[in-house]
Design a protein around this motif. Sequence first.
Motif, PDB file in Angstrom:
ATOM      1  N   LEU A   1      18.593  32.360  34.962  1.00 58.22           N
ATOM      2  CA  LEU A   1      17.273  31.647  35.227  1.00 58.22           C
ATOM      3  C   LEU A   1      17.577  29.828  35.231  1.00 58.22           C
ATOM      4  O   LEU A   1      16.212  29.342  35.751  1.00 58.22           O
TER       5      LEU A   1
ATOM      6  N   PHE B   1       4.853  34.838  39.494  1.00 55.02           N
ATOM      7  CA  PHE B   1       5.435  33.305  40.019  1.00 55.02           C
ATOM      8  C   PHE B   1       3.785  33.388  40.579  1.00 55.02           C
ATOM      9  O   PHE B   1       3.251  32.328  40.264  1.00 55.02           O
TER      10      PHE B   1
ATOM     11  N   THR C   1      17.732  33.214  43.616  1.00 53.79           N
ATOM     12  CA  THR C   1      17.970  34.167  43.099  1.00 53.79           C
ATOM     13  C   THR C   1      18.777  34.576  43.483  1.00 53.79           C
ATOM     14  O   THR C   1      19.586  35.557  42.715  1.00 53.79           O
TER      15      THR C   1
ATOM     16  N   ASN D   1      20.577  35.260  31.856  1.00 55.38           N
ATOM     17  CA  ASN D   1      19.241  36.136  32.804  1.00 55.38           C
ATOM     18  C   ASN D   1      18.920  34.262  32.220  1.00 55.38           C
ATOM     19  O   ASN D   1      18.579  33.874  32.939  1.00 55.38           O
TER      20      ASN D   1
ATOM     21  N   ASP E   1       9.058  39.278  39.773  1.00 55.67           N
ATOM     22  CA  ASP E   1       9.377  37.974  39.384  1.00 55.67           C
ATOM     23  C   ASP E   1       8.141  37.953  40.215  1.00 55.67           C
ATOM     24  O   ASP E   1       7.556  36.043  40.110  1.00 55.67           O
TER      25      ASP E   1
ATOM     26  N   SER F   1       7.229  34.278  34.481  1.00 58.47           N
ATOM     27  CA  SER F   1       7.990  34.725  35.522  1.00 58.47           C
ATOM     28  C   SER F   1       9.487  35.963  35.044  1.00 58.47           C
ATOM     29  O   SER F   1       9.226  36.730  35.088  1.00 58.47           O
ATOM     30  N   THR F   2      10.240  35.226  35.643  1.00 59.53           N
ATOM     31  CA  THR F   2      11.725  35.692  34.877  1.00 59.53           C
ATOM     32  C   THR F   2      11.880  35.598  33.680  1.00 59.53           C
ATOM     33  O   THR F   2      12.380  37.842  33.991  1.00 59.53           O
TER      34      THR F   2
ATOM     35  N   LYS G   1       7.863  29.737  36.672  1.00 62.09           N
ATOM     36  CA  LYS G   1       9.105  30.162  37.085  1.00 62.09           C
ATOM     37  C   LYS G   1       9.739  30.815  36.013  1.00 62.09           C
ATOM     38  O   LYS G   1      10.069  31.808  35.556  1.00 62.09           O
TER      39      LYS G   1
ATOM     40  N   ALA H   1      10.276  40.328  34.391  1.00 59.92           N
ATOM     41  CA  ALA H   1      11.065  40.620  35.129  1.00 59.92           C
ATOM     42  C   ALA H   1      12.746  40.768  34.577  1.00 59.92           C
ATOM     43  O   ALA H   1      12.970  41.577  34.597  1.00 59.92           O
TER      44      ALA H   1
END
Length: 178
Positions: A106, A48, A143, A102, A44, A66-67, A63, A70
């Motif tokens: 997020l 990012f 996070t 998730n 992540d 990338s999340t 973001k 991941a």
Amino acid sequence: MTGDQPGPPQTRRGLLGALLDRFGHLIRELSKFATVGGLAFLVDFALFNYLASVRHVPPVVAKTVSTVVAATLAFLGNRFWTWRHRQRSHPAREYALFFFFNAVGLGIAVGCLAISRYGLGAIWPGVFQTALADNVASFIVGTGLGTLFRFWSYRRFVFLEPGTPSVPGTSHDRESGA
């Protein structure tokens, strides 16, 4: 005094043993969850920063992308390692719930980033509209809060214990207290 009083080492060992007996499974799950999460975090973080810095993608979009990447890695690690001992329900159910939770995680991370960059950044742009501020808001605050939520929700709703109803909202008591 020789045999009548338990010494401190025996008492500590007994208490530690009792705690490990009671919470050892939770500690093992949390350790595996942290390992999988750590690897997903690195993916992540790297993705990012690559997207935001090298490819000049807007931070909130970077973001989000990338999340999602991941999270896919985290699903596989958690399903096949962290909670492999738990009963399996329909894979589509697990996958859908995992990604739903998730998405909430997020939302927590993106919300922290957006508050920092656009809320506080509107007041103090030199402080909160920087790469460092974006990383702190997203990866430390966001996070951290999202991870606490994810651990609870995966354990409670996604990767079920044997005998746990698979329909969220049904009541059941866990004697383990976890």
